[in-house]
Design a protein around this motif. Structure first.
Motif, PDB file in Angstrom:
ATOM      1  N   UNK A 156     -27.376 -21.681   2.424  1.00 53.12           N
ATOM      2  CA  UNK A 156     -28.653 -22.334   2.704  1.00 53.12           C
ATOM      3  C   UNK A 156     -28.328 -23.801   2.927  1.00 53.12           C
ATOM      4  N   UNK A 157     -29.322 -24.599   3.283  1.00 56.75           N
ATOM      5  CA  UNK A 157     -29.056 -26.011   3.527  1.00 56.75           C
ATOM      6  C   UNK A 157     -28.911 -26.758   2.202  1.00 56.75           C
ATOM      7  N   UNK A 158     -27.764 -27.414   2.031  1.00 58.36           N
ATOM      8  CA  UNK A 158     -27.505 -28.216   0.829  1.00 58.36           C
ATOM      9  C   UNK A 158     -27.554 -29.694   1.197  1.00 58.36           C
ATOM     10  N   UNK A 159     -28.209 -30.493   0.372  1.00 57.31           N
ATOM     11  CA  UNK A 159     -28.313 -31.925   0.639  1.00 57.31           C
ATOM     12  C   UNK A 159     -27.373 -32.699  -0.283  1.00 57.31           C
ATOM     13  N   UNK A 160     -26.649 -33.650   0.309  1.00 56.34           N
ATOM     14  CA  UNK A 160     -25.712 -34.473  -0.448  1.00 56.34           C
ATOM     15  C   UNK A 160     -26.067 -35.946  -0.255  1.00 56.34           C
ATOM     16  N   UNK A 161     -25.981 -36.683  -1.340  1.00 55.32           N
ATOM     17  CA  UNK A 161     -26.261 -38.123  -1.313  1.00 55.32           C
ATOM     18  C   UNK A 161     -24.934 -38.860  -1.433  1.00 55.32           C
ATOM     19  N   UNK A 162     -24.568 -39.586  -0.388  1.00 55.58           N
ATOM     20  CA  UNK A 162     -23.301 -40.325  -0.398  1.00 55.58           C
ATOM     21  C   UNK A 162     -23.584 -41.810  -0.267  1.00 55.58           C
ATOM     22  N   UNK A 163     -22.689 -42.613  -0.788  1.00 53.04           N
ATOM     23  CA  UNK A 163     -22.909 -44.055  -0.825  1.00 53.04           C
ATOM     24  C   UNK A 163     -22.184 -44.803   0.281  1.00 53.04           C
ATOM     25  N   UNK A 164     -21.678 -44.085   1.272  1.00 56.59           N
ATOM     26  CA  UNK A 164     -20.992 -44.752   2.380  1.00 56.59           C
ATOM     27  C   UNK A 164     -21.810 -44.583   3.654  1.00 56.59           C
ATOM     28  N   UNK A 165     -21.772 -45.579   4.513  1.00 63.85           N
ATOM     29  CA  UNK A 165     -22.488 -45.535   5.783  1.00 63.85           C
ATOM     30  C   UNK A 165     -21.607 -46.135   6.869  1.00 63.85           C
ATOM     31  N   UNK A 166     -21.956 -45.848   8.115  1.00 62.91           N
ATOM     32  CA  UNK A 166     -21.210 -46.407   9.232  1.00 62.91           C
ATOM     33  C   UNK A 166     -19.827 -45.830   9.393  1.00 62.91           C
ATOM     34  N   UNK A 167     -19.623 -44.611   8.900  1.00 57.48           N
ATOM     35  CA  UNK A 167     -18.312 -43.961   8.995  1.00 57.48           C
ATOM     36  C   UNK A 167     -18.469 -42.644   9.739  1.00 57.48           C
ATOM     37  N   UNK A 168     -17.346 -41.989  10.019  1.00 54.52           N
ATOM     38  CA  UNK A 168     -17.397 -40.724  10.744  1.00 54.52           C
ATOM     39  C   UNK A 168     -17.847 -39.597   9.820  1.00 54.52           C
ATOM     40  N   UNK A 169     -18.298 -38.532  10.437  1.00 52.36           N
ATOM     41  CA  UNK A 169     -18.697 -37.354   9.674  1.00 52.36           C
ATOM     42  C   UNK A 169     -17.530 -36.822   8.854  1.00 52.36           C
ATOM     43  N   UNK A 170     -16.342 -36.841   9.399  1.00 48.92           N
ATOM     44  CA  UNK A 170     -15.186 -36.344   8.650  1.00 48.92           C
ATOM     45  C   UNK A 170     -14.962 -37.161   7.385  1.00 48.92           C
ATOM     46  N   UNK A 171     -15.141 -38.460   7.469  1.00 47.97           N
ATOM     47  CA  UNK A 171     -15.009 -39.304   6.271  1.00 47.97           C
ATOM     48  C   UNK A 171     -16.089 -38.971   5.245  1.00 47.97           C
TER      49      UNK A 171
END
Length: 227
Positions: free
Chosen positions: A9-24
């Protein structure tokens, strides 16, 4: 930044980095939030094609795509999902063999000019990421369709003047091949190498006509006409 990833199902993740690639972002989630998440990556420089996924319904390479808050990440379509964002591309790759997408017979003592090399250089840049198969509406309904990157690869060899038997390759792509494509151009729009499989298929159609083939759908017209 919140990122949504399609798993069972769709899982939501909260990350503290922005302006980076999806792989990062995926690496950040795996190392710091959820080590169970599965995805593929390799060269990290858009050469190997292994990190192809869909972001908000569009095929991309995770190593070069920059994501933003609320994006939805999904696995490629039209392939078996092994786990999370990892898909099995064996069937799609198998069409290269079915289409005989290789140099089968090379004429000796024929050298290529710079223009000859340029004619099929772009097709050689295909990284087999599978984005074109994922975006292809024909492959979605016909699992036997040879598909974009296999047909592009056939054109790469048909257009090579050293190939001694181009007709054999043309013969081999008449069923579930060049005439089944709708020329919708979706494959071109998602190709990270800017290869136009649509244009290559149009060239293969023209070469097919030169060898005596016609679009089989034309046979459905004209039968009841009288003048």
């Amino acid at each position: 930044m919140k990122i949504n990833i399609k798993r069972e199902s769709v899982a939501q993740y909260d990350v503290e980095i922005e302006g980076v690639t999806l792989l990062e972002v995926l690496n950040e989630i795996k190392t710091k939030v959820d080590p169970s998440i599965a995805y593929s990556s390799g060269c990290r420089s858009s050469v190997c094609g292994s990190c192809a996924v869909r972001v908000n319904g569009r095929e991309v390479l995770a190593c070069v795509c920059h994501v933003k808050d609320g994006d939805l990440i999904e696995p490629l379509k039209n392939s078996e999902v092994i786990r999370d964002l990892v898909v099995n591309m064996d069937r799609a790759y198998g069409f290269n063999a079915k289409a005989k997408a290789w140099q089968s017979s090379i004429a000796e003592n024929i050298s290529l000019s710079h223009e000859d090399e340029k004619r099929n250089a772009l097709q050689s840049d295909c990284i087999l990421c599978g984005s074109c198969y994922s975006a292809c509406p024909v492959y979605a309904v016909n699992s036997e369709f040879l598909g974009p990157f296999s047909l592009t690869r056939v054109w790469r060899y048909v257009s090579d003047k050293r190939e001694q038997n181009p007709k054999e390759k043309i013969d081999n792509i008449q069923t579930n091949g060049v005439w089944d494509c709708t020329l919708c151009n979706e494959c071109t729009l998602v190709c990270p190498q800017s290869i136009s499989s649509k244009a290559d298929i149009e060239k293969l159609r023209a070469r097919s006509v030169m060898f005596g083939y016609t679009d089989p759908s034309f046979s459905n017209f004209g039968g009841g006409l009288s003048f």
